[in-house]
Structure formats: C-alpha cells, structure tokens
Design a protein around this motif. Structure first.
Motif, mmCIF file in Angstrom:
data_model
loop_
_atom_site.group_PDB
_atom_site.id
_atom_site.type_symbol
_atom_site.label_atom_id
_atom_site.label_comp_id
_atom_site.label_asym_id
_atom_site.label_seq_id
_atom_site.Cartn_x
_atom_site.Cartn_y
_atom_site.Cartn_z
ATOM 1 N N ASN A 1 -10.633 2.018 -56.879
ATOM 2 C CA ASN A 1 -10.390 1.027 -55.825
ATOM 3 C C ASN A 1 -9.742 -0.243 -56.356
ATOM 4 O O ASN A 1 -10.127 -1.366 -55.988
ATOM 5 C CB ASN A 1 -11.730 0.699 -55.130
ATOM 6 N N LEU B 1 -7.221 11.473 -58.799
ATOM 7 C CA LEU B 1 -8.120 11.132 -57.690
ATOM 8 C C LEU B 1 -9.231 10.187 -58.170
ATOM 9 O O LEU B 1 -9.564 9.209 -57.493
ATOM 10 C CB LEU B 1 -8.733 12.415 -57.115
ATOM 11 N N TYR C 1 -7.999 6.802 -58.456
ATOM 12 C CA TYR C 1 -7.888 6.223 -57.108
ATOM 13 C C TYR C 1 -9.239 5.660 -56.633
ATOM 14 O O TYR C 1 -9.302 4.588 -56.021
ATOM 15 C CB TYR C 1 -7.375 7.293 -56.146
ATOM 16 N N THR C 2 -10.315 6.369 -56.949
ATOM 17 C CA THR C 2 -11.642 5.920 -56.486
ATOM 18 C C THR C 2 -12.086 4.617 -57.149
ATOM 19 O O THR C 2 -13.070 4.016 -56.711
ATOM 20 C CB THR C 2 -12.744 6.972 -56.760
ATOM 21 N N GLY D 1 -1.848 0.847 -58.929
ATOM 22 C CA GLY D 1 -1.926 2.285 -59.135
ATOM 23 C C GLY D 1 -2.076 2.622 -60.615
ATOM 24 O O GLY D 1 -2.126 1.723 -61.463
ATOM 25 N N ARG E 1 -12.599 3.264 -50.554
ATOM 26 C CA ARG E 1 -11.880 4.511 -50.808
ATOM 27 C C ARG E 1 -12.875 5.672 -50.966
ATOM 28 O O ARG E 1 -12.599 6.786 -50.530
ATOM 29 C CB ARG E 1 -11.024 4.390 -52.066
#
Lengths: 147, 147, 147, 147
Positions: free
Chosen positions: A82, A76, A79-80, A86, A9
């Motif tokens: 990985n 964000l 999200y990184t 969620g 990601r």
C-alpha cells in the motif's frame, strides 16, 4: 480468520477471495485461473489447477508457467504494501524441485521478506496439494516514482 | 544461410521456419505465437509480438511471460543437442533490463553455453526490435534417463 | 541438546563444537575463524566475527566473503548427509539484505532443503547477532561418483 | 593498447597495472594477489594464481573464492563509472562450470552490461589459462547517495 486491517488494498483484495478467477481485473491471474485464498499486508496465497495448456513436451508443467505464477504473487505482495509508488522487478531466481501434471492442484505462496525504503525482497513457492514443494523463487524489486 | 546438418531434430525444426505458429506441436510456443527464425544445434531464435494478455497492471509485459519465453528457448536448445535422453531444468535466473509494451516485436535467443555429460548450461535473452536488451536468463539442466 | 545420531560424519563434526577454529582440517573455515555451534544431518550453524580483512572499500563486509561462508555451509551440510559419493556445486544465488562491519558477530546457518537421488537443494543465511538477516543463498548440488 | 581517457578513476587504476598486488589499497584484491591487467570505463580484467588456501576438501578451488573474485570485479567496474555516488550490490548469481586446482592461472573479467540511472547490471566470468570458462556471475547494483 484473517486479521482486521486498515490497509485499503488488502481490504479490496480480500473481497476477491472466493470469487470466480474471471473477475480478476488483470489478464495474467485471470488467464491462469488463480483463486485468491488469503491476503495480508506483504503476504498472499492462491490456488490453481494445472491446465493442459501449461504442459511442456514431456507432459509436465512448464517451468515458465511456474515462474509466471510466482512472479505474479511477488508483485501482488508488493502491491499489498500500500505504498504511493509502484515496484519494478529487478531480477528473479527460481529452483524447480518437483514436477506437476495436468489436473494437479497447486498452492502458490508469496511474501515480502524484507521491506526497505528503496528495495524490497520477495519470496514465493509453489506447493502441491500432496505437500511437496514444486518450485521456489526470489525477487528483488525497486520502488519507482512515476514522473 | 544456415549450415547444413545431419542432426535430424535440427532438420525437423528448420521445416517450421516461416510457418504459422499455430503449427507448433506444443502448447507453450503455440499460444505465445512464437515464430521460429533460426535453429542450429544448441542455438535458436524466435520472434514474438507482445500481446494484450501478457501485460501486468502497469500495462507493461509481465516478467513471467518473459521467463516463459526464455525457459522455452533454453529447453528447445537442449532438444537440438539430439541426445537419446531428455533434460530437466534445475534452476533459472532472470534479470529484467527494460520494459516492453503491447505490440512490441521481440526476438528471443537461446544457446547452450556449456555441454557436459550430465549437465548443460543454457543462456537466453530477449532483444527488442529497437535493439535494447529486455531481459536475460540462465539455466542449468540435468540429463535424465527415463526408467 | 542435539539429537543422538548414528551418522558418523555428524558424530565427528560434533567433536569440533567448542574447539578452536584453527583445528578445522580445511583452509576455508579455518581462515575464516568459523566456530562450529550445531550440526545435524543436513543442517549446521557456525559463528564468525567480521575481520578487518573482510571489508570492502566502503568499510563494510565484502559480499564475496558472505558467499564464501554460505557456500561453505551448504557444502558442509551436503557432507553431513553421509553419502558414499561427493557433491559438486552447480550454481549459487545470493541476496544481500543488510551490511556488517568489523567486529560484528554473525551466525551462518545451512540446511539441505531437498535431497534427491542425484540433486540436492541447499539454503543458507547469515544472521547478525542483533537479529537482522544479512544475506541469504541457495545452491543446487550434483552427486558425483569419482571414477 | 588501451584507449585514452579523461576518466580520473580509470587513469588512477591504470597506474596499478603491472604493479605488485600488495599495492592494492583494499584487503580483498590484495589478499587474493590480484594482478590488474586491463581497465576501461565499465570493464576490467585481472589475473590470479590459485592458492593452496583457496581449496576445498576435494582439493579444488572453493566456489566462494570464485565468487569473491567476481563480486570484487563487478564492484570495481561500478567504481570505474566515475559517479559521485557509490553502488550497493543487491544480489549475485553464480554458475560453476569447471574446476581449478592449486597453481592454476585464472583471468577474471568484469563488465557493466547495463548502466541505468539507479540500477546497474554487471557480469563477470573466470577463464582458465587453458581457455575453459570456470565460472560466471551476474549482479544488480543500486546507486546510493550517502546522507
């Protein structure tokens, strides 16, 4: 130069560095004209320019837009990490430290300060091009596994 | 029916009830399509419909937009106090309690819970048309006297 | 070694470094057994040992005691600014990041992150002797001038 | 009069109503001299008298003690949900609205505003005997299942 990474990601996001904000696949960063500058696992930095549309009646940048930028950066950063799951934001606190006006250039930093199994704690802040801190925020996020 | 008032700002705002959101003189409520429903001194209510542009990558409403709506309402409530000075938002805390998706109808309430000489404490919350509370926020604001 | 200072309050507080916590002139730090370790203008550090009386039913340190320590440190940091007026705490946000148990040694740091004319923004955190961050807090304080 | 209940924890706690605070099995409410007045599933109310030991250098009640009372009440309300698992407090936000001095009688209210499967959202506030709101707080708590 950014460290090499096997995080797919991060690799993907890094391809967006230097590209036009209109290439963001999601509406919030696209509409805010966010230029991605740096991204690591658990950390990122963007640049924005204060738009006329972001002003409150006093002609200074609306606190809600500041929060939108910081909330976006913390999401964000989650999200990184990985992860296969969620993260849902539980809460957000923000402090407004200085004002910004139309045309000002702002840097927005995000970081995952603590990564637990279920919870992550994220921080973000906005720094004016002139070095002043404009706002800061924290959030707690919960890992969720879609059914 | 709303109480009669001698507060000129409340009177002015009430004329906007039922009008097109494009008539807001300020960009934030105009761009969010905020329908003003009720306004009293220190209290107000708007209605919005969740737009596609407000969604995060999970296709649910971005927390930053929720905060923008609530921050806006708390600032508006400060304005209705009809003071000769303005108010600057010091901080904001938000809790996200439920999600909202495109097309959902949301009501946003704001209220000045405590009015001091220098400080006011404001609260806001977002309620889904189905009765669920979606988010809540608090802010402290400081009276400021332009030089 | 600490920098030399002409700030009389910092000078006074530094005389307490290394002294018995029972010499605190105020009940909260005295009863919490706070050992003052460092003090600068706008910054301070103390050490405490988790007492049996501080535990919640799960036998871990009560969040309220963590907040008391951090609130105290932020107020102390405001005091070190050596202003003719006092500061009243407007709000506090705290995040609990790890647990602590009886006998654990904790360091509590405080700092004035931003000093404005009317408002100051303070931060604090608690670090376990083992290096883990246990909790963090922020506060906004308002200068007040007694009548 | 309180509603009848089959919730065993509520039943147990109600037996403490009207008893001496020294009978609390846990140190925090015991040492704060908390008189339990009312308890329902997800809701409780206590009474305390401001002690000399709770004052800050300005001779008004320390914000940390206010938070300790509210944190305690929110944890207690979580306990009354009578779940097989415990709850860990993720964060707390507090706003200080008025001061209290030695000897003042305060009522502390707690309530679970939202009960999810993993997360609960709690609120608390402190009301002075004279009817003024002294402080308010919110917390998010996470269900945890001991291994």
């Amino acid at each position: 130069m950014a460290e090499e990474t096997t995080n797919e990601r991060v690799t993907l996001l890094r391809r967006m560095i230097g590209t036009d904000p209109r290439y963001w696949p999601y509406p919030i960063p696209r509409n805010l004209g966010a230029h991605l500058l740096e991204v690591e696992e658990g950390r990122a930095k963007i640049k924005v320019t204060v738009q006329a549309d972001w002003l409150n009646p006093l002609k200074i940048m609306h606190g809600g837009i500041m929060v939108t930028l910081m909330d976006e950066m913390m999401g964000l950063c989650g999200y990184t990490l990985n992860q296969p799951h969620g993260y849902a934001t539980i809460n957000l606190t923000a402090d407004y430290l200085a004002s910004a006006k139309e045309g000002d250039i702002l840097y927005v930093y995000g970081e995952i300060e603590k990564k637990g199994r279920q919870l992550i704690h994220a921080v973000s802040y906005i720094e004016h091009e002139n070095g002043r801190k404009v706002a800061k925020a924290t959030s707690n996020l919960l890992a969720f596994h879609p059914k």
